[in-house]
Design a protein around this motif. Structure first.
Motif, PDB file in Angstrom:
ATOM      1  N   GLY A  56      42.463  -2.165  24.038  1.00  0.00           N
ATOM      2  CA  GLY A  56      43.075  -1.653  25.273  1.00  0.00           C
ATOM      3  C   GLY A  56      44.583  -1.498  25.176  1.00  0.00           C
ATOM      4  O   GLY A  56      45.273  -1.382  26.192  1.00  0.00           O
ATOM      5  N   THR A  57      45.102  -1.498  23.936  1.00  0.00           N
ATOM      6  CA  THR A  57      46.552  -1.392  23.754  1.00  0.00           C
ATOM      7  C   THR A  57      46.938  -0.168  22.923  1.00  0.00           C
ATOM      8  O   THR A  57      48.074  -0.052  22.478  1.00  0.00           O
ATOM      9  CB  THR A  57      47.093  -2.662  23.055  1.00  0.00           C
ATOM     10  N   GLU A  86      36.111  -7.441  26.192  1.00  0.00           N
ATOM     11  CA  GLU A  86      36.761  -6.372  26.954  1.00  0.00           C
ATOM     12  C   GLU A  86      38.075  -6.946  27.471  1.00  0.00           C
ATOM     13  O   GLU A  86      38.089  -8.061  27.994  1.00  0.00           O
ATOM     14  CB  GLU A  86      35.883  -5.952  28.142  1.00  0.00           C
ATOM     15  N   LEU A 144      42.373  -4.281  32.316  1.00  0.00           N
ATOM     16  CA  LEU A 144      42.364  -2.820  32.145  1.00  0.00           C
ATOM     17  C   LEU A 144      42.661  -2.120  33.470  1.00  0.00           C
ATOM     18  O   LEU A 144      42.155  -2.520  34.520  1.00  0.00           O
ATOM     19  CB  LEU A 144      40.997  -2.363  31.629  1.00  0.00           C
ATOM     20  N   HIS A 161      41.137   0.494  19.330  1.00  0.00           N
ATOM     21  CA  HIS A 161      40.967   1.007  20.697  1.00  0.00           C
ATOM     22  C   HIS A 161      40.264  -0.005  21.606  1.00  0.00           C
ATOM     23  O   HIS A 161      40.461   0.015  22.819  1.00  0.00           O
ATOM     24  CB  HIS A 161      40.209   2.333  20.678  1.00  0.00           C
ATOM     25  N   GLN A 162      39.449  -0.887  21.028  1.00  0.00           N
ATOM     26  CA  GLN A 162      38.738  -1.879  21.851  1.00  0.00           C
ATOM     27  C   GLN A 162      39.712  -2.879  22.483  1.00  0.00           C
ATOM     28  O   GLN A 162      39.376  -3.554  23.454  1.00  0.00           O
ATOM     29  CB  GLN A 162      37.680  -2.614  21.003  1.00  0.00           C
ATOM     30  N   LEU A 211      43.998   1.479  30.172  1.00  0.00           N
ATOM     31  CA  LEU A 211      44.838   0.676  29.273  1.00  0.00           C
ATOM     32  C   LEU A 211      45.082  -0.677  29.912  1.00  0.00           C
ATOM     33  O   LEU A 211      44.925  -0.840  31.130  1.00  0.00           O
ATOM     34  CB  LEU A 211      46.199   1.356  29.053  1.00  0.00           C
ATOM     35  N   ARG A 212      45.512  -1.630  29.099  1.00  0.00           N
ATOM     36  CA  ARG A 212      45.919  -2.910  29.673  1.00  0.00           C
ATOM     37  C   ARG A 212      47.167  -2.686  30.530  1.00  0.00           C
ATOM     38  O   ARG A 212      47.993  -1.812  30.260  1.00  0.00           O
ATOM     39  CB  ARG A 212      46.197  -3.934  28.564  1.00  0.00           C
ATOM     40  N   THR A 252      42.231   6.260  24.931  1.00  0.00           N
ATOM     41  CA  THR A 252      42.820   4.919  25.087  1.00  0.00           C
ATOM     42  C   THR A 252      41.764   3.860  24.770  1.00  0.00           C
ATOM     43  O   THR A 252      41.233   3.827  23.683  1.00  0.00           O
ATOM     44  CB  THR A 252      43.382   4.750  26.520  1.00  0.00           C
ATOM     45  N   TYR A 253      41.444   3.031  25.775  1.00  0.00           N
ATOM     46  CA  TYR A 253      40.462   1.965  25.570  1.00  0.00           C
ATOM     47  C   TYR A 253      39.083   2.551  25.278  1.00  0.00           C
ATOM     48  O   TYR A 253      38.658   3.522  25.907  1.00  0.00           O
ATOM     49  CB  TYR A 253      40.393   1.083  26.825  1.00  0.00           C
ATOM     50  N   ARG A 254      38.421   1.928  24.284  1.00  0.00           N
ATOM     51  CA  ARG A 254      37.017   2.273  24.033  1.00  0.00           C
ATOM     52  C   ARG A 254      36.236   0.975  23.934  1.00  0.00           C
ATOM     53  O   ARG A 254      36.639   0.063  23.200  1.00  0.00           O
ATOM     54  CB  ARG A 254      36.856   3.026  22.713  1.00  0.00           C
ATOM     55  N   SER A 255      35.149   0.908  24.620  1.00  0.00           N
ATOM     56  CA  SER A 255      34.316  -0.297  24.561  1.00  0.00           C
ATOM     57  C   SER A 255      33.618  -0.377  23.205  1.00  0.00           C
ATOM     58  O   SER A 255      33.525   0.619  22.475  1.00  0.00           O
ATOM     59  CB  SER A 255      33.266  -0.260  25.682  1.00  0.00           C
TER      60      SER A 255
END
Ligand code: ZN
Length: 295
Positions: A215-216, A129, A133, A212-213, A150-151, A177-180
């Motif tokens: 975070g960018t 992760e 974030l 997406h993982q 997002l980062r 955006t970010y997806r785990s």
């Protein structure tokens, strides 16, 4: 070896053709004619300067590891693409090395920025992760739903880009955006259940293989084909690189990226990398990422 060849070329172009003047009267006329007859003459000043610059850059110890990396990446890039990239590098090695230095320094400080998350590279770890974030709620960006992250650096670039678009009457709305890893696993399973495995694979990533993982990545809304027809897409195509964003899945590159084109999916890699991508890698993000994964 390359230096020897270039030195030979310069020596040939300087010395292989007689100069226009001869100290021996009577030979001067012949000396003037010979270049015309054998079709060679001293290179014009800019060409000679470029050759000298190329030799200086090839003597630069930073260039050899870059060209070796390009060699290792060639089976993935394909020989024609690799040759084209090499040609651009050799036409302006100094400019290339300056940008590459910036990108490598950025990667040194932030190893995940240029990580590959595709169908070929080893998948991202399930436990990965991004460390910084930040929630988009309440920030100076328009969001289609709550809970997006997002980062930190990417959010700052997105906010600046959103403000610039706004001055031209355009509204960039963030849809995803970010997806785990776990979330992506569920998304992929849902796609397979709904559309079958083949279609799911062309449109959605397995867990650990989604950008997406990292975070960018920003998917702009609407996340569908309609986005390509919107003025926001045209604006991003012209301006996003100036804010460090690069489109990951362009048209006609499905066999390179592994995915059908996505007008809405933009990955932040920083402005040095978007310029490196544009000037030396055919403006294809995947070519740059492939190269960097071997450097
Ligand atoms: Zn996306």
């Amino acid at each position: 070896m390359a230096v020897a060849i270039l030195r030979f070329m310069i020596a040939s172009s300087d010395g292989g053709c007689p100069g226009p003047r001869s100290r021996r009267p009577g030979l001067a006329f012949i000396a003037l004619l010979v270049p015309l007859i054998i079709g060679c003459s001293a290179p014009p000043a800019p060409a000679r300067a470029a050759s000298v610059a190329a030799v200086a850059a090839i003597a630069d110890p930073r260039l050899a590891p870059a060209l070796e990396a390009l060699g290792r990446a060639t089976p993935s890039l394909g020989p024609a693409v690799a040759a084209s990239i090499r040609g651009r590098i050799e036409a302006d090695p100094k400019g290339f090395l300056a940008l590459l230095d910036s990108v490598l320094a950025e990667r040194g400080a932030d190893p995940w920025r240029f990580a590959r998350a595709d169908k070929v590279a080893p998948p991202l770890p399930s436990g990965f992760e991004p460390p910084d974030l930040v929630a988009l709620d309440g920030k100076k960006v328009a969001i289609a739903k709550d809970g997006l992250k997002l980062r930190r650096e990417v959010l700052a670039a997105l906010a600046a880009m959103t403000a610039a678009a706004r001055t031209e009457g355009l509204k960039l709305v963030v849809g995803s955006t970010y997806r785990s890893w776990a979330y992506q696993k569920a998304v992929f399973a849902r796609e397979v259940a709904a559309y079958g495995e083949a279609q799911a694979r062309s449109e959605s990533a397995e867990a650990g293989r989604s950008q997406h993982q990292l975070g960018t990545v920003v998917d702009f809304s609407p996340i569908d084909e309609a986005f390509a027809k919107r003025p926001e897409f045209a604006w991003l195509s012209a301006r996003a690189a100036g804010f460090g964003f690069s489109r990951s899945y362009p048209e006609g590159l499905e066999t390179v990226t592994g995915y059908r084109s996505e007008s809405w999916h933009w990955r932040w890699i920083g402005t040095a990398a978007t310029k490196l991508q544009k000037d030396y890698f055919g403006d294809v993000q995947q070519y740059l990422l492939l190269f960097l994964s071997y450097r």
